[in-house]
Design a protein around this motif. Structure first.
Motif, PDB file in Angstrom:
ATOM      1  N   ARG A 246       0.820  -1.204   0.000  1.00  0.00           N
ATOM      2  CA  ARG A 246       0.000   0.000   0.000  1.00  0.00           C
ATOM      3  C   ARG A 246       0.857   1.259   0.000  1.00  0.00           C
ATOM      4  O   ARG A 246       0.658   2.157  -0.809  1.00  0.00           O
ATOM      5  N   LEU A 247       1.825   1.340   0.899  1.00  0.00           N
ATOM      6  CA  LEU A 247       2.657   2.537   0.967  1.00  0.00           C
ATOM      7  C   LEU A 247       3.628   2.610  -0.195  1.00  0.00           C
ATOM      8  O   LEU A 247       4.033   3.686  -0.622  1.00  0.00           O
ATOM      9  N   ASP A 248       4.002   1.447  -0.681  1.00  0.00           N
ATOM     10  CA  ASP A 248       4.956   1.330  -1.781  1.00  0.00           C
ATOM     11  C   ASP A 248       4.861  -0.102  -2.248  1.00  0.00           C
ATOM     12  O   ASP A 248       4.353  -0.964  -1.529  1.00  0.00           O
ATOM     13  N   THR A 330      -4.059  11.915  -4.358  1.00  0.00           N
ATOM     14  CA  THR A 330      -5.447  12.026  -3.902  1.00  0.00           C
ATOM     15  C   THR A 330      -5.499  12.216  -2.393  1.00  0.00           C
ATOM     16  O   THR A 330      -6.244  13.069  -1.875  1.00  0.00           O
ATOM     17  N   THR A 331      -4.703  11.438  -1.676  1.00  0.00           N
ATOM     18  CA  THR A 331      -4.688  11.510  -0.212  1.00  0.00           C
ATOM     19  C   THR A 331      -4.170  12.868   0.247  1.00  0.00           C
ATOM     20  O   THR A 331      -4.697  13.454   1.208  1.00  0.00           O
ATOM     21  N   LYS A 332      -3.151  13.371  -0.419  1.00  0.00           N
ATOM     22  CA  LYS A 332      -2.586  14.684  -0.079  1.00  0.00           C
ATOM     23  C   LYS A 332      -3.632  15.791  -0.283  1.00  0.00           C
ATOM     24  O   LYS A 332      -3.766  16.696   0.554  1.00  0.00           O
ATOM     25  N   ILE A 333      -4.373  15.710  -1.380  1.00  0.00           N
ATOM     26  CA  ILE A 333      -5.417  16.707  -1.652  1.00  0.00           C
ATOM     27  C   ILE A 333      -6.484  16.670  -0.561  1.00  0.00           C
ATOM     28  O   ILE A 333      -6.894  17.707  -0.021  1.00  0.00           O
ATOM     29  N   GLY A 355       1.584   8.285   2.673  1.00  0.00           N
ATOM     30  CA  GLY A 355       1.131   7.614   1.453  1.00  0.00           C
ATOM     31  C   GLY A 355      -0.364   7.740   1.294  1.00  0.00           C
ATOM     32  O   GLY A 355      -0.913   8.837   1.294  1.00  0.00           O
ATOM     33  N   SER A 356      -1.054   6.599   1.186  1.00  0.00           N
ATOM     34  CA  SER A 356      -2.506   6.607   0.989  1.00  0.00           C
ATOM     35  C   SER A 356      -3.251   6.229   2.257  1.00  0.00           C
ATOM     36  O   SER A 356      -4.389   5.772   2.210  1.00  0.00           O
ATOM     37  N   MET A 357      -2.600   6.426   3.418  1.00  0.00           N
ATOM     38  CA  MET A 357      -3.244   6.271   4.720  1.00  0.00           C
ATOM     39  C   MET A 357      -3.341   7.650   5.359  1.00  0.00           C
ATOM     40  O   MET A 357      -2.374   8.416   5.349  1.00  0.00           O
ATOM     41  N   VAL A 358      -4.512   7.962   5.932  1.00  0.00           N
ATOM     42  CA  VAL A 358      -4.705   9.288   6.516  1.00  0.00           C
ATOM     43  C   VAL A 358      -5.726   9.201   7.642  1.00  0.00           C
ATOM     44  O   VAL A 358      -6.643   8.377   7.590  1.00  0.00           O
TER      45      VAL A 358
END
Length: 426
Positions: A246-248, A330-333, A355-358
């Motif tokens: 997921r992270l990489d 997308t996650t950063k936005i 990454g894509s965890m928030v």
């Protein structure tokens, strides 16, 4: 009533299933209200039994990185189903996915498939104890490694949600061999090693914790932890059930540039089907039966349906490495825009992202560990959760959980999410 059929189904389920659910956090006990029963899923959306749709930010707690019912995965599984559901024998497919993973992730020479993340972590600990001939392990407060007895001692996730981190049924004999450290607190780790010299078999942790919310390691924390383990001949175990692929593509080991001795996997490597795995250096893994003395087995381990779904998912990720850039963007936005909206409303909050965890935490405190997560404003989170649910946004029903972003989340879903946040009133 928005959830008329879900309410009826939940009422009926409680007559037959403890608490009406097969995993505690699904009961909505933390956030209050009635759990929503889902009927189907497609792409970025869940669809409930009352006909409502939701932008999905849990994605089956991580594995649906491509989105739900991805057509290529669906076709591969359909073809595999025609060949048989389960054999109880070795298959070439098991070797294919093992080879695929080993060739593409750091520091894993051999890997064994199991049926869940819990089973993977439980087996990794048993292997570490057998290999080192030591009994004690260190885990971190708030890190959740499944519901095996050794781990239900100040765990995160569901255990924290219910305010009962020390589960009845876990014996004192088991608990005494599990030592607790604080995440991002090297002094607490050094104290444990000093007090238990030559007794610690392994240190296990989520390298990017996701079960007390998304927590980021301080700069240098992982490097020093790796050094301490090496100096004390203690195995370092990364629980990458959430973070693996997921992270990489190489998981947290690659993202953080840290080599663990053993790594556990789950979720994404099964493409949404029940799966787990643990792997590591050859000399450690060869300590497993039938080659070595540490016993581990499972009737459905390496199930062909799960292996096909997982291998197909991993192949898609391998062929489209830009996917990680897309979902991270997308996650950063989402992180930045949600933070701006809440700040403009004067709502105290902090957001952690890797990454894509928030995770969105409410309150003035920066969240670095389990104690911090417990001090967050969970009452406001509960209000936020139900508001977002009403607006068609499905978040994890606990302030101790992480959002998982899929590649199916596009601009239209981002806009819908931000519009919902704009409407939130504390």
């Amino acid at each position: 009533m928005l959830y008329k059929r879900s309410s009826a189904l939940f009422h009926e389920a409680q007559n037959y299933i403890p608490g009406g659910v097969n995993s505690p956090v699904r009961a909505f006990k933390s956030v209050g209200g009635t759990p929503v029963f889902m009927k189907k899923a497609l792409g970025a959306y869940l669809y409930d039994e009352d006909g409502r749709s939701y932008v999905d930010y849990i994605n089956s707690w991580g594995p649906m990185i491509l989105g739900h019912t991805h057509p290529v995965v669906l076709e591969a599984v359909s073809q595999q189903l025609e060949k048989g559901f389960s054999f109880g024998t070795p298959t070439e497919l098991e070797t294919e996915i093992a080879k695929f993973i080993i060739e593409r992730v750091p520091n894993v020479d051999k890997i064994r498939m199991v049926n869940s993340g819990t089973e993977a972590c439980m087996s990794a600990i048993r292997l570490a104890r057998g290999y080192t001939n030591r009994d004690k392990i260190i885990k971190f407060e708030g890190c959740y490694h499944g519901h095996s007895d050794s781990f239900l001692i100040k765990a995160g996730s569901g255990a924290a949600t219910f305010g009962n981190p020390n589960s009845p049924g876990v014996t004192q004999g088991t608990a005494k061999d599990t030592l607790l450290a604080r995440f991002n607190d090297l002094a607490s780790i050094q104290e444990l090693f000093h007090a238990n010299q030559g007794e610690i078999a392994a240190v296990i942790l989520e390298p990017i914790p996701g079960n007390m919310g998304c927590i980021l390691p301080d700069e240098g924390f992982m490097q020093e932890l790796r050094k301490i383990c090496t100096e004390n001949e203690t195995l370092l175990i990364f629980d990458e059930v959430m973070t693996g692929f997921r992270l990489d593509f190489g998981g947290a080991q690659k993202a953080l540039n840290i080599d663990a001795d053993l790594v556990t996997y789950g979720k994404i490597i099964g493409g949404g089907f029940p799966v787990g795995a643990f792997g590591g250096r050859k000399e450690i893994m060869d300590y497993l039966a039938p080659m070595g003395p540490v016993y581990q087995a499972g009737t459905l381990s390496g199930n062909p349906i799960a292996m096909r779904a997982g291998l197909t998912t991993l192949t898609i990720l391998d062929q489209d490495r830009d996917l990680y850039n897309r979902i991270n963007t997308t996650t950063k936005i989402l992180h930045e825009e949600i933070s701006t909206i809440l700040s403009n409303k004067g709502i105290a909050h902090s957001i952690n992202r890797f990454g894509s965890m928030v995770s969105v935490f409410f309150g003035d405190k920066t969240i670095r560990n389990f104690d911090d997560a417990q001090q967050a404003d969970h009452a406001t989170f509960n209000q936020f959760f139900h508001h977002m649910l009403t607006e068609g946004i499905y978040l994890a029903p606990s302030g101790y959980e992480t959002w998982f972003i899929s590649d199916s989340i596009q601009n239209i879903e981002i806009e819908k999410t931000l519009e919902a946040v704009e409407k939130f009133k504390k």
